[in-house]
Motif scaffolding. Sequence first.
Motif, PDB file in Angstrom:
ATOM      1  N   ARG A   1      22.374 -32.164  16.744  1.00 13.20           N
ATOM      2  CA  ARG A   1      22.259 -31.467  18.296  1.00 13.20           C
ATOM      3  C   ARG A   1      21.027 -32.552  18.559  1.00 13.20           C
ATOM      4  O   ARG A   1      20.789 -33.627  18.400  1.00 13.20           O
ATOM      5  N   SER A   2      21.260 -31.183  20.527  1.00 12.81           N
ATOM      6  CA  SER A   2      19.983 -32.588  20.872  1.00 12.81           C
ATOM      7  C   SER A   2      18.656 -32.007  19.799  1.00 12.81           C
ATOM      8  O   SER A   2      18.558 -31.544  19.932  1.00 12.81           O
ATOM      9  N   ASP A   3      17.073 -33.239  20.020  1.00 13.38           N
ATOM     10  CA  ASP A   3      16.215 -33.225  19.876  1.00 13.38           C
ATOM     11  C   ASP A   3      15.103 -32.557  21.010  1.00 13.38           C
ATOM     12  O   ASP A   3      14.026 -32.068  20.999  1.00 13.38           O
ATOM     13  N   SER A   4      16.025 -32.703  22.300  1.00 14.06           N
ATOM     14  CA  SER A   4      14.931 -31.584  23.205  1.00 14.06           C
ATOM     15  C   SER A   4      15.674 -31.062  24.490  1.00 14.06           C
ATOM     16  O   SER A   4      17.478 -31.804  24.109  1.00 14.06           O
ATOM     17  N   GLU A   5      15.488 -31.572  25.347  1.00 12.28           N
ATOM     18  CA  GLU A   5      16.599 -30.496  27.232  1.00 12.28           C
ATOM     19  C   GLU A   5      15.979 -31.262  27.681  1.00 12.28           C
ATOM     20  O   GLU A   5      15.101 -32.393  27.440  1.00 12.28           O
ATOM     21  N   PHE A   6      17.635 -31.914  28.145  1.00 12.17           N
ATOM     22  CA  PHE A   6      17.588 -32.608  29.417  1.00 12.17           C
ATOM     23  C   PHE A   6      16.610 -32.271  31.223  1.00 12.17           C
ATOM     24  O   PHE A   6      16.735 -30.835  30.887  1.00 12.17           O
ATOM     25  N   ARG A   7      15.975 -32.652  31.480  1.00 12.66           N
ATOM     26  CA  ARG A   7      14.773 -32.290  32.560  1.00 12.66           C
ATOM     27  C   ARG A   7      15.002 -33.632  33.530  1.00 12.66           C
ATOM     28  O   ARG A   7      14.432 -35.217  33.098  1.00 12.66           O
TER      29      ARG A   7
END
Length: 366
Positions: free
Chosen positions: A337-343
């Motif tokens: 999974r991703s470790d954080s959101e994309f922004r």
Amino acid sequence: MATTFLSGGQQTTVNSTITELFPALCFNNNYNPKSPEDLENFINSLNLSSPKSKKTFVTESNLKAGKEFVVLKNKIRPDMRQEKIQNAYAITKFLFETHKNKSIEKVVWGYREKPSGIPNNHAGDVFIFFKDKSNYPAIAGISLKAGSEKSSEPKLNSYVKTTLSKPMWLKSAPNAIPELKKELWNKVYSKIPSLPKTITADNYFISTGKNESTKANPILISKMIDFFEADPNGFNDLYGIMNKVCREKLCEVINKDPKAAKEWIAQEFRLETKGEKIPLVLVKAIRTNFEMAGDPLADMIPVAKTIKAYLNNNSVQEWFVDVSDGKKTLTLLMTIRSDSEFRRAKPKGKLGSFISLKLLYRGIKK
């Protein structure tokens, strides 16, 4: 002004520090707190450079990091910080109860370096040094986990690229990383709208420096941000494809070489070890209490005959590894999974992770 709380890897590191370092500091200072609040107040007032506190640290750099993390704990979300302080209180109780049964000389934090005489790849988070060196064990490594009674905390907490860079996979599947890079370009990154032709499978990201850190093409990052803001659903669809490609690659290398997979599990999954010179004991904190976790996988791996990896087709990020001795099968719960959101401000999560999505072993399916 709104408080900015830690996130991603930094938050994870500080959370771990609370449950690992704080109990060791309490014990080495002979302070048995009466409550989680008492523990936090003690840590806030403690001099980490005092002789008793310094027993906790292997190096001066670890001491420096410990001081920084004590301050940074105040940037953890209040509800999460309270939970971690409760867990630290539980682990402190474990240390003092262990001390009643077998006298402890000191507890050392295994942050970056391990104490002298302990292998660098030992999975212990903290190390208990007992006073009686003649009575086994003289030293015990403790792997600490925190959660609820029914939760499955990650026992392996790594990344896709880091995993495929392990010696057994470099030997068994030496082309896995370049193959993954090419497949992700073909199925994911080449699909991002308005990419100039100058961005190719070879340069959409490069690996630089001694640790081969991923450096993304800045034009690609700009186009990814535009895509994310214009079409978040399309962006997330590509992330789903990216995640599946990564899970399929891990399944491929595992199924191709079960012997290497067995070695990987034995070395990287923080298995409880008994009878070794420095055993590993698994301890789980549940709010203000602790339990000895136990580890059936540790008993299975030496006699395992087959290892098979496969996707959970009902999930965007879960996959399984079946380990069997021919009579009994353990199904390992795995996640990529991703470790954080994309922004825009921090385009590091999801597609911004490239070949470094987080890879977790969460325990055995019940």
